[in-house]
Design a protein around this motif. Structure first.
Motif, short mmCIF file in Angstrom:
data_model
loop_
_atom_site.label_atom_id
_atom_site.label_comp_id
_atom_site.label_asym_id
_atom_site.label_seq_id
_atom_site.Cartn_x
_atom_site.Cartn_y
_atom_site.Cartn_z
N PHE A 11 0.91 -1.04 0.03
CA PHE A 11 0.08 0.11 0.19
C PHE A 11 1.12 1.28 0.15
O PHE A 11 0.40 2.39 -0.02
CB PHE A 11 -0.85 0.04 1.11
N GLY A 12 2.06 1.10 -0.22
CA GLY A 12 3.17 2.25 -0.17
C GLY A 12 3.35 2.72 1.25
O GLY A 12 3.15 1.88 2.28
N TYR A 13 3.91 3.76 1.69
CA TYR A 13 4.39 4.05 2.87
C TYR A 13 4.31 5.79 2.92
O TYR A 13 4.47 6.49 1.83
CB TYR A 13 5.61 3.72 3.20
N GLY A 14 4.02 6.28 4.09
CA GLY A 14 4.21 7.65 4.38
C GLY A 14 3.07 8.50 3.73
O GLY A 14 1.84 7.87 4.04
N VAL A 15 3.27 9.63 3.49
CA VAL A 15 2.01 10.62 2.84
C VAL A 15 1.21 10.12 1.77
O VAL A 15 -0.05 10.45 1.88
CB VAL A 15 2.52 11.88 2.64
N HIS A 16 1.83 9.15 1.13
CA HIS A 16 1.12 8.61 0.04
C HIS A 16 0.69 7.09 0.01
O HIS A 16 0.19 6.40 -0.80
CB HIS A 16 1.84 8.67 -1.23
N PHE A 17 0.57 6.83 1.40
CA PHE A 17 -0.16 5.38 1.67
C PHE A 17 -1.54 5.32 1.17
O PHE A 17 -2.34 6.34 1.25
CB PHE A 17 -0.13 5.31 3.19
N CYS A 18 -1.84 4.44 0.65
CA CYS A 18 -3.00 3.94 -0.36
C CYS A 18 -4.34 4.63 0.46
O CYS A 18 -4.65 4.11 1.59
CB CYS A 18 -3.20 2.49 -0.60
N LEU A 19 -4.96 5.43 -0.19
CA LEU A 19 -6.33 5.96 0.51
C LEU A 19 -7.29 5.01 0.75
O LEU A 19 -8.15 5.02 1.70
CB LEU A 19 -6.90 7.05 -0.46
N GLY A 20 -7.37 4.07 -0.08
CA GLY A 20 -8.36 2.76 -0.17
C GLY A 20 -7.99 1.57 0.58
O GLY A 20 -8.53 0.65 0.40
N ALA A 21 -7.02 1.82 1.42
CA ALA A 21 -6.35 0.38 1.90
C ALA A 21 -7.49 -0.22 2.76
O ALA A 21 -7.58 -1.43 2.64
CB ALA A 21 -5.11 0.86 2.84
N GLY A 22 -8.23 0.60 3.70
CA GLY A 22 -8.95 -0.16 4.61
C GLY A 22 -10.34 -0.95 3.66
O GLY A 22 -10.82 -1.95 4.00
N LEU A 23 -10.60 -0.12 2.69
CA LEU A 23 -11.56 -0.66 1.53
C LEU A 23 -11.38 -1.98 0.91
O LEU A 23 -12.04 -2.74 1.00
CB LEU A 23 -12.02 0.42 0.62
N ALA A 24 -10.21 -1.92 0.33
CA ALA A 24 -9.27 -3.20 0.08
C ALA A 24 -9.31 -4.48 0.92
O ALA A 24 -9.61 -5.49 0.48
CB ALA A 24 -8.16 -2.79 -0.67
N ARG A 25 -8.77 -4.15 2.14
CA ARG A 25 -8.67 -5.09 2.99
C ARG A 25 -10.15 -5.69 3.47
O ARG A 25 -10.44 -6.88 3.82
CB ARG A 25 -8.17 -4.33 4.37
N MET A 26 -11.03 -4.76 3.67
CA MET A 26 -12.51 -5.48 3.95
C MET A 26 -13.08 -6.21 2.75
O MET A 26 -13.87 -7.06 2.97
CB MET A 26 -13.44 -4.17 4.18
N GLU A 27 -12.88 -5.88 1.53
CA GLU A 27 -13.45 -6.34 0.35
C GLU A 27 -12.85 -8.04 0.45
O GLU A 27 -13.46 -8.76 0.10
CB GLU A 27 -13.00 -5.67 -0.88
N ILE A 28 -11.40 -8.06 0.51
CA ILE A 28 -10.84 -9.29 0.28
C ILE A 28 -11.16 -10.25 1.60
O ILE A 28 -11.95 -11.19 1.30
CB ILE A 28 -9.33 -9.28 0.60
N ALA A 29 -11.61 -9.51 2.93
CA ALA A 29 -11.68 -10.49 4.02
C ALA A 29 -13.56 -10.80 3.91
O ALA A 29 -13.71 -12.00 4.21
CB ALA A 29 -11.76 -9.46 5.21
N LYS A 30 -14.27 -9.83 3.40
CA LYS A 30 -15.60 -10.24 3.38
C LYS A 30 -15.79 -11.30 2.31
O LYS A 30 -16.69 -12.20 2.30
CB LYS A 30 -16.37 -9.18 2.84
N PHE A 31 -15.27 -11.34 0.79
CA PHE A 31 -15.36 -12.15 -0.06
C PHE A 31 -14.84 -13.48 0.56
O PHE A 31 -15.63 -14.58 0.53
CB PHE A 31 -14.56 -11.84 -1.19
N LEU A 32 -13.65 -13.67 0.99
CA LEU A 32 -13.20 -14.82 1.59
C LEU A 32 -14.01 -15.39 2.68
O LEU A 32 -14.27 -16.82 2.86
CB LEU A 32 -11.64 -14.59 1.79
N GLY A 33 -14.42 -14.69 3.74
CA GLY A 33 -15.38 -14.76 4.68
C GLY A 33 -16.69 -15.46 4.35
O GLY A 33 -17.21 -16.37 4.95
N GLU A 34 -17.12 -15.24 3.10
CA GLU A 34 -18.41 -15.72 2.55
C GLU A 34 -18.06 -16.89 1.92
O GLU A 34 -18.88 -17.97 1.87
CB GLU A 34 -19.17 -14.69 1.63
#
Length: 409
Positions: free
Chosen positions: A351-374
């Motif tokens: 997700f990068g690091y510092g000021v350019h850390f990915c804005l959508g990191a939380g959304l991406a993590r949630m989508e992966i977790a929810k899909f595999l969780g289903e």
């Protein structure tokens, strides 16, 4: 050292990213022998390849010394010129203080509170696409039929794009991110390589006008009506904002979901472990993201004479931060070529690091977790039904085909 020179040149070869063995052999050679390597190949402006995890972090931290503008992504010299002529300025092209102000426009939409509010909707979509997977009859190309559509629906719904336009957005995002891939790109002639970008800009220009005339409760309206220092964003900056959210919010997550499923299939002991211990999902998501590393690299430009790992970098020179290499660095990860959902710590830089850390990191993590969780509780068997195929790219990519057979309750 001809072997090291050849390894460095791989970083400017899109086909290398479709051949994991070739890519990682080259990156391992560079980390061991020349972690800061000069790359000068026909068709590209020269750059320095940074392949060690610690060096990538050091450059990312020094965001005033190493800037995103004017070359945030590795493209051919011709594409660099064409994109500059169009005037595209997304968040990844900007530096502080402008970057900080413009990033803040959408930040609340990706904050933890917003993610909690979206969780139920994402769970519903995950169930819809696992049901669709079941309805294929136990055999499908997981990428084409499932993985590209689930995150597309999430991010386009967030933006407020009508569902009738989702197929167009899928086509354009795949053409943009797949411009180096013979199967995915729009056309062969270089002078047409920016057509998908122009078409996306045209679409989002119309969306901006619509949301300014009739604001709605979506992210597109927030961006269209945002102001900086009392002035609305320029048309180019507004449309660029949509474009980066649409592309970055889709292709990266679909690559992680499909690449993660492939990793679980190819490591059945890890799949069994995760199915038996769903509380391991957060760590599994991080390992999937490290393993896939959908964003292969970003570029920086030295704003002043600098030194990276003992190598002088003159002001004005470009640097390629190889996330694909950093996430396999032997000094940063124990046994980095082992897929381990219990890996701790897991300080990947996907997700990068510092000021350019990915804005959508939380959304991406949630989508992966929810899909595999289903999917995983309903999955009784799964295996590959043919060879996986990867996208040729130097920027964002992953699987373009994953044929599988399975049984789902």
């Amino acid at each position: 050292m001809p072997i090291v020179d050849e390894a460095a040149n791989v970083l400017a070869d899109p086909t290398a990213y479709a051949d994991e063995a070739r890519l990682h052999a080259a990156l391992t050679t560079l980390r061991a022998n020349r972690p800061v390597a000069r790359v000068d190949v026909p068709g590209y402006q020269p750059f320095w390849a940074i392949t060690k995890h610690a060096d990538v972090l050091a450059v990312e931290k020094a965001n005033r010394q190493f800037t995103n503008w004017p070359r945030p992504v590795l493209m051919t010299a011709e594409s660099d010129e064409m994109q500059a002529a169009i005037g595209i300025r997304t968040l990844i092209h900007m530096d502080d203080p402008q970057h900080r102000v413009v990033r803040a426009i959408a930040a609340d939409w990706f904050a933890p509170k917003a993610m909690r509010a979206m969780a139920i909707r994402i769970e519903e979509l995950a169930k819809r696409y696992v049901d669709r997977m079941r309805d294929t009859g136990g055999r499908c190309d997981f990428v084409a039929e499932i993985a590209v559509n689930f995150p597309l629906y999430v991010i386009m719904s967030l933006l407020g794009v009508p569902e009738s336009d989702f197929p167009l957005m899928l086509k354009l995002t795949q053409e943009l991110m797949g411009s180096d891939d013979d199967e995915l790109k729009r056309s062969a002639p270089p002078d047409e390589s920016m057509n998908a970008l122009v078409e996306m800009f045209t679409y989002f220009t119309a969306l901006t006008a619509s949301r300014r005339a009739n604001p709605t409760d979506d992210l597109a309206s927030m961006i269209a009506n945002a102001t900086v220092d009392g002035e609305p964003l320029s048309e180019v900056d507004t449309v660029s904002y949509y474009a980066i959210i649409a592309t970055a919010g889709h292709d990266t997550t679909s690559s992680s979901i499909s690449g993660g499923l492939r990793a679980l299939i190819e490591h059945p002991e890890q799949l069994d472990l995760l199915r038996r211990n769903p509380e391991l999902m957060p760590g599994a998501v991080e390992e999937i993201i490290r393993w896939v590393t959908p964003v292969k690299a970003f570029m920086r430009t030295a704003a002043q004479d600098s030194v990276v790992n003992g190598v002088p970098i003159p002001a004005g020179d470009s640097l390629l931060l190889s996330y694909a290499s950093a996430n396999r660095d032997e000094e940063a990860f124990d046994d980095p070529f082992r897929f381990d959902i219990e890996r701790v710590p897991n300080k990947h830089v996907a997700f990068g690091y510092g000021v350019h850390f990915c804005l959508g990191a939380g959304l991406a993590r949630m989508e992966i977790a929810k899909f595999l969780g289903e999917l995983l509780p309903r999955l009784t068997s799964i295996e590959l039904a043919g060879p996986p195929e990867l996208t040729a790219t130097t920027f964002v990519g992953g699987l373009k085909h994953l044929p599988i057979t399975f049984t789902i309750d």
